[in-house]
Design a protein around this motif. Structure first.
Motif, PDB file in Angstrom:
ATOM      1  N   ARG A   1      24.006 -56.094  -3.267  1.00  0.00           N
ATOM      2  CA  ARG A   1      24.336 -56.630  -1.941  1.00  0.00           C
ATOM      3  C   ARG A   1      25.352 -57.766  -2.064  1.00  0.00           C
ATOM      4  O   ARG A   1      26.288 -57.871  -1.276  1.00  0.00           O
ATOM      5  CB  ARG A   1      23.081 -57.122  -1.224  1.00  0.00           C
ATOM      6  N   ARG A   2      25.171 -58.622  -3.069  1.00  0.00           N
ATOM      7  CA  ARG A   2      26.085 -59.764  -3.244  1.00  0.00           C
ATOM      8  C   ARG A   2      27.507 -59.282  -3.480  1.00  0.00           C
ATOM      9  O   ARG A   2      28.459 -59.814  -2.930  1.00  0.00           O
ATOM     10  CB  ARG A   2      25.622 -60.622  -4.425  1.00  0.00           C
ATOM     11  N   ARG A   3      27.644 -58.240  -4.290  1.00  0.00           N
ATOM     12  CA  ARG A   3      28.973 -57.723  -4.627  1.00  0.00           C
ATOM     13  C   ARG A   3      29.393 -56.556  -3.729  1.00  0.00           C
ATOM     14  O   ARG A   3      30.452 -55.969  -3.937  1.00  0.00           O
ATOM     15  CB  ARG A   3      29.014 -57.273  -6.076  1.00  0.00           C
ATOM     16  N   ARG A   4      28.533 -56.230  -2.782  1.00  0.00           N
ATOM     17  CA  ARG A   4      28.803 -55.142  -1.826  1.00  0.00           C
ATOM     18  C   ARG A   4      29.092 -53.821  -2.533  1.00  0.00           C
ATOM     19  O   ARG A   4      30.043 -53.105  -2.213  1.00  0.00           O
ATOM     20  CB  ARG A   4      29.919 -55.525  -0.871  1.00  0.00           C
TER      21      ARG A   4
ATOM     22  N   ARG B   1      29.249 -52.231 -11.103  1.00  0.00           N
ATOM     23  CA  ARG B   1      29.385 -53.683 -10.932  1.00  0.00           C
ATOM     24  C   ARG B   1      30.647 -54.187 -11.625  1.00  0.00           C
ATOM     25  O   ARG B   1      31.393 -54.998 -11.067  1.00  0.00           O
ATOM     26  CB  ARG B   1      28.155 -54.384 -11.499  1.00  0.00           C
ATOM     27  N   GLU B   2      30.887 -53.703 -12.852  1.00  0.00           N
ATOM     28  CA  GLU B   2      32.084 -54.121 -13.583  1.00  0.00           C
ATOM     29  C   GLU B   2      33.349 -53.685 -12.855  1.00  0.00           C
ATOM     30  O   GLU B   2      34.311 -54.447 -12.769  1.00  0.00           O
ATOM     31  CB  GLU B   2      32.078 -53.557 -15.003  1.00  0.00           C
ATOM     32  N   LEU B   3      33.359 -52.467 -12.357  1.00  0.00           N
ATOM     33  CA  LEU B   3      34.540 -51.981 -11.649  1.00  0.00           C
ATOM     34  C   LEU B   3      34.757 -52.749 -10.352  1.00  0.00           C
ATOM     35  O   LEU B   3      35.888 -53.045  -9.981  1.00  0.00           O
ATOM     36  CB  LEU B   3      34.418 -50.478 -11.386  1.00  0.00           C
ATOM     37  N   LYS B   4      33.672 -53.082  -9.673  1.00  0.00           N
ATOM     38  CA  LYS B   4      33.772 -53.851  -8.429  1.00  0.00           C
ATOM     39  C   LYS B   4      34.228 -55.281  -8.723  1.00  0.00           C
ATOM     40  O   LYS B   4      35.060 -55.828  -8.010  1.00  0.00           O
ATOM     41  CB  LYS B   4      32.400 -53.854  -7.726  1.00  0.00           C
ATOM     42  N   ALA B   5      33.703 -55.868  -9.802  1.00  0.00           N
ATOM     43  CA  ALA B   5      34.057 -57.240 -10.160  1.00  0.00           C
ATOM     44  C   ALA B   5      35.530 -57.343 -10.516  1.00  0.00           C
ATOM     45  O   ALA B   5      36.178 -58.332 -10.219  1.00  0.00           O
ATOM     46  CB  ALA B   5      33.193 -57.726 -11.328  1.00  0.00           C
ATOM     47  N   GLY B   6      36.070 -56.314 -11.138  1.00  0.00           N
ATOM     48  CA  GLY B   6      37.468 -56.347 -11.523  1.00  0.00           C
ATOM     49  C   GLY B   6      38.414 -56.046 -10.379  1.00  0.00           C
ATOM     50  O   GLY B   6      39.582 -56.391 -10.432  1.00  0.00           O
ATOM     51  N   ALA B   7      37.907 -55.418  -9.324  1.00  0.00           N
ATOM     52  CA  ALA B   7      38.768 -54.975  -8.235  1.00  0.00           C
ATOM     53  C   ALA B   7      38.828 -55.949  -7.068  1.00  0.00           C
ATOM     54  O   ALA B   7      39.776 -55.932  -6.304  1.00  0.00           O
ATOM     55  CB  ALA B   7      38.294 -53.616  -7.727  1.00  0.00           C
ATOM     56  N   THR B   8      37.814 -56.788  -6.929  1.00  0.00           N
ATOM     57  CA  THR B   8      37.765 -57.661  -5.757  1.00  0.00           C
ATOM     58  C   THR B   8      37.401 -59.078  -6.173  1.00  0.00           C
ATOM     59  O   THR B   8      36.727 -59.284  -7.181  1.00  0.00           O
ATOM     60  CB  THR B   8      36.705 -57.175  -4.745  1.00  0.00           C
ATOM     61  N   PRO B   9      37.832 -60.043  -5.387  1.00  0.00           N
ATOM     62  CA  PRO B   9      37.377 -61.410  -5.660  1.00  0.00           C
ATOM     63  C   PRO B   9      35.884 -61.528  -5.378  1.00  0.00           C
ATOM     64  O   PRO B   9      35.288 -60.642  -4.755  1.00  0.00           O
ATOM     65  CB  PRO B   9      38.199 -62.255  -4.679  1.00  0.00           C
TER      66      PRO B   9
END
Length: 147
Positions: free
Chosen positions: A75-78, A105-113
């Motif tokens: 939820r935090r990282r949507r 999570r890793e892919l989301k973390a790298g793609a968005t602030p």
């Protein structure tokens, strides 16, 4: 961003290995047929001795801890479809879906602030239901000891 993709690939590889290892054994166990009717026997066999009970308790509690983390972090990282990872952990194997979630999570973390989301009421209800399921499983396994 490249490091995130590499780490996601490692997590993906771990998920594939876990799928092959766990389901080779599941298919061997359930291979005799019987469908869902053999599931109670599977649970009894998971409680047959102290070693199997230890592993069963361990996996059940790791599954719950992972589910809580996946819901809050998802939820935090949507991260979309966060509950698919949790339910997949129950139906397939947590050793498969946890690394898949970690890859997402890793892919989301790298793609968005950094973004902030919060679990909702249904997430709380779902985690509460999962807690009851895990407690019930642990109680069932514990009862098999005669305790």
């Amino acid at each position: 961003m490249r490091q995130n993709r590499q780490l996601a690939a490692v997590y993906g590889l771990l998920a594939v290995i876990a799928l092959v290892l766990t389901w080779s054994q599941n298919l061997a166990y359930f291979g005799g047929g019987g469908g869902l009717s053999v599931f109670p026997a599977f649970l009894r066999d998971a409680a047959v001795n102290p070693a199997s009970r230890s592993v069963t308790f361990d996996i059940a509690l790791v599954l719950y801890a992972a589910a809580v983390w996946m819901v809050f972090e998802g939820r935090r990282r949507r991260i979309p479809f966060v509950w698919a990872y949790v339910i997949g952990g129950l139906l397939v194997a947590i050793s498969v879906t946890l690394p898949l979630f970690m890859a997402a999570r890793e892919l989301k973390a790298g793609a968005t602030p950094e973004i902030e989301g919060r679990p909702g009421l249904l997430d709380g209800v779902g985690l509460g239901a999962l807690a009851i399921l895990v407690i019930g499983l642990c109680a069932f396994v514990f009862r098999q000891t005669g305790g």
